[in-house]
Design an enzyme around this catalytic site. Structure first.
Site, mmCIF file in Angstrom:
data_model
loop_
_atom_site.group_PDB
_atom_site.id
_atom_site.type_symbol
_atom_site.label_atom_id
_atom_site.label_comp_id
_atom_site.label_asym_id
_atom_site.label_seq_id
_atom_site.Cartn_x
_atom_site.Cartn_y
_atom_site.Cartn_z
ATOM 1 C CB CYS A 1 -2.551 47.451 -6.098
ATOM 2 S SG CYS A 1 -2.127 46.546 -4.111
ATOM 3 C CB CYS B 1 -2.799 49.767 -0.926
ATOM 4 S SG CYS B 1 -1.519 48.560 -1.849
#
Lengths: 316, 76
Positions: B10, B13
């Protein structure tokens, strides 16, 4: 104050009459956008600060000591209090199951947490006041309880992927100790992060709301989705579940719908349907649980939301 | 030094990966940055909220995205 700014822009800069549909829509758009972004930032800050006290590692430690109904209730309450990001769904699930927390209790947490998230709560509080926010939170808890307990009773542990029980842990991630200043920073970063992510949804949601506000006649929606129509909740939720949006994009639309005559229970159920279940989350969950369990999870949650929707139409 | 970024992919990250790369570049460290996306492996670190930063097998941050400066402090 925001109304003043909106008035100013519409009448002095765009030279539009506030009485016209276009003028009214644009005024609504500007006013709502400013008001929402400001108030949302404040709410998220406060809620994030509270949530910094409930990181998932701590939740896991607390939950692993309780059993049966109280564990479910605690799980839903912790779901309300602890921050949730849908990308953490899988690690969280694995972590809970590994710690020995029963499957149903884990689901109670997983159901309530996305429904009662800081954005939805902050937004509901701003738009409808604390009573509705409280009702919504209670609904989220009830749905989590029902869903989690039923899943627990159905004894579906065999539907969890085997590897979840076979993880060789290198050791626990230590629980980071935050002091007061850290919590403020965490809250501030969370506000920045969330506003950055959702502002576009706010704009889209308000745009749709503004169009409805200015252009859809009041009686139209009452006829089809008002409290008088018994099928309203059922249809609204079924329509909502496959929709992928977050609370921010949905609530402005919900607000306008209610003003146009849609039943409050129906509108809240619609909101919960959109927020509680999302396709990306299901795809992520596929990595840890089998499709059958995902289907059961979706089915039970949807049904619970529909029931709660009808209940609220009656009592609100 | 082996630095691992744990996360399912996501936005957060990605930001952690970027901040870490910049921190390593600034400090001129001889470090290898590895992205771990398999939840099976992420779970072995006992991490419950992604993204997480692992340095030489020790989890230094989990559940949030620290800025470049904070990462630099942790790497020293």
């Amino acid at each position: 104050m925001f109304s003043f700014i909106a008035n100013f822009i519409v009448t002095k800069i765009l030279h539009l009459n506030l009485e016209t549909r276009l003028g009214e829509s644009i005024h609504f758009f500007i006013y709502d956008t400013l008001k929402i972004i400001f108030l949302l930032s404040v709410m998220i800050f406060i809620i994030s600060f509270i949530r910094s006290f409930f990181p998932p590692e701590k939740v896991k430690k607390i939950l692993s000591r309780y059993h049966n109904f109280w564990a479910h209730l605690l799980a839903t309450l912790l779901g309300v209090l602890s921050p949730f990001c849908s990308c953490s769904t899988v690690p969280l699930f694995i972590g809970f199951v590994e710690a020995g927390i029963p499957l149903g209790v884990t689901f109670s947490f997983l159901i309530t947490s996305p429904i009662v998230n800081e954005i939805a709560l902050g937004f509901l509080f701003i738009t409808f006041g604390w009573k509705v926010a409280l009702v919504y939170t209670t609904a989220g808890i009830i749905i989590g309880l029902i869903g989690g307990i039923i899943i627990q009773r159905l004894n579906l542990v065999h539907l969890v992927e085997e590897y979840v029980f076979q993880i060789n842990r290198r050791g626990s991630a230590k629980i980071e100790v935050l002091d007061f200043k850290d919590r403020l920073i965490y809250a501030r970063e969370n506000v920045k992060d969330i506003v950055r992510r959702v502002w576009i949804f706010i704009v889209i949601g308000i745009s749709i709301g503004a169009v409805i506000h200015g252009y859809v006649p009041s009686d139209f929606l009452v006829k089809y989705a008002g409290p008088g129509n018994p099928l309203a909740v059922f249809v609204a939720v079924l329509f909502a579940v496959p929709l992928y949006s977050n609370a921010v994009g949905t609530i402005p639309v919900v607000e306008v719908l209610i003003n146009k005559g849609v039943g409050v229970g129906t509108a809240l159920a619609f909101l919960m349907g959109v927020v509680a279940l999302s396709l990306p989350e299901m795809i992520l969950l596929k990595q840890v649980i089998k499709t059958k369990l995902i289907a059961i999870f979706v089915g039970i949650t949807t049904t619970a939301i529909i029931l709660v929707g009808y209940l609220f139409n009656i009592i609100l | 030094m082996i630095i691992k970024i744990l996360g399912g992919g996501c936005k957060n990250c990605e930001r952690l990966a970027q901040n870490t790369e910049e921190a390593v570049k600034d400090l001129n460290l001889d470090a290898e940055i590895v992205k771990v996306e398999s939840f099976k492996e992420i779970a072995t670190y006992g991490v419950m909220k992604t993204p997480a930063l692992v340095v030489d097998e020790e989890v230094v941050v989990s559940g949030r995205v620290p800025g470049k400066e904070e990462i630099k402090k942790m790497l020293k």
